[in-house]
Enzyme design. Sequence first.
Site, PDB file in Angstrom:
ATOM      1  CG  ASP A  18      -1.716   1.172   1.457  1.00  0.00           C
ATOM      2  OD1 ASP A  18      -2.176   1.745   0.450  1.00  0.00           O
ATOM      3  OD2 ASP A  18      -1.913   1.561   2.629  1.00  0.00           O
ATOM      4  CG  ASP A  20      -1.331   7.463  -0.197  1.00  0.00           C
ATOM      5  OD1 ASP A  20      -0.404   8.291  -0.241  1.00  0.00           O
ATOM      6  OD2 ASP A  20      -2.076   7.208  -1.174  1.00  0.00           O
ATOM      7  CG  ASN A  52      -8.104   1.885  -2.565  1.00  0.00           C
ATOM      8  OD1 ASN A  52      -7.909   1.091  -3.471  1.00  0.00           O
ATOM      9  ND2 ASN A  52      -8.992   1.683  -1.610  1.00  0.00           N
TER      10      ASN A  52
HETATM   11 MG   LIG Z   1      -3.022   3.184   3.274  1.00  0.00          MG
END
Ligand SMILES: [Mg+2]
Length: 419
Positions: A18, A20, A52
Amino acid sequence: MSSTAGILADAFDVFLLDVDGVVRVGADILPGARAAVDRLRNLGKTIRFVTNDPRPRRSEVFGELAAEGMAGSPAEVCTVGWTTGKVLKRLAVRSALVLGTAGLLADIAAACPDLRVNDGGPYDVVVMGYADTITARQLDEAAGWIAQGARFLATNTDPSFPTQKGRALGTGAVVAALQAATGQRPVVVGKPSPPLFEEATRGLDPRARVVVIGDSPATDVAGAHRMGYAAVLVADQPPTFAVAEDPRRPEATIRSLEDLFRPGTLTPRPRLGFPWPEAILPGVAAVVFDAQGRVLLVQRRDTGQWGLPSGHVEAGETVAAAVVREVAEETGLAVDIDRLVGVYSDPPSQVFAYPSGPVVHFVTCCFACRVRGGALRPDERETTAVGFFEITRLPENLLPMHPRWLADALTTTPTVWVR
Ligand SMILES: [Mg+2]
């Protein structure tokens, strides 16, 4: 999969990182992240950066990560906007209303060169992304097209996202506005839904051991488990969950990516064994006998299977009213509730995927009922046939669980069979 001897990283071949909250916060690369990525690379691991964030182009995210010495090639970067382009291409739609940034529009245009976008309509699909310029007027237009039958696609549903100044409004907040206005649920591209993960792992060895490393139990961890991947949470403290099966419970918790190179123990989790439910509904079912002791069954229009009259509780309705209503709608008979047969929750047999709706897990209250009046007739919408059957001569293709409910109705003690 338990690894006590080696370092945590030894347990996996493919690392879906991921961006962020794991690799960076805002523009700032987190301490140790670069060294950790270098080390994974040196160990021969496959790395994908997944995000995302629906705003930047994939090429922008690659450029930023490459400038920090993180990403080695564009193929290592998988953004939700870029994936949305891939999803639209597969849907073979001709026109789209896209609410989002120029970056989202550019990635969609690159994937779907023939797609008409934001040209005034009519639109086959509404794509809800995020941009801080989105107006209520645009949401109103999007809701109008969805109400007229356009498909509803959301890049992601994160209600907020981390920035250096705290959390900022996310796509999920505006998606919720459209959901509220239209009563429609979107198909979601980003985590915890599968498309982003599917795109990130496309072409990789299916036997590879995949781990998602993220900072959100609800999107990264639950989404990983929905795919059958392992999940490692980045957090200061391991989260606590009331039950071991909670899909948000990670196999391990680390404080930063550096901890991947320390010895650690993975807590394995059981396989789900059923499709991931998008909704959980209170179900009702009725066992109705006639004077000859035969049981009332209906044949469902959607699957052709036979079963007891059943359905779900509507808002504003009692469970008792729901079962009486379902019997009346599906069979034409008016019934009174005699007693509770049992309460049943068995995801492997009570999670249903409908062609046009969400995947639903039913938790069903089954009642024994007596006929008060009415006349048998199938419901034109849901059932094709209805009738009373001898217990010893039931149709072959009965819905799962229904034979058990019927058997339990022939005893007098209420059954609680929940798992
Ligand atoms: Mg995140």
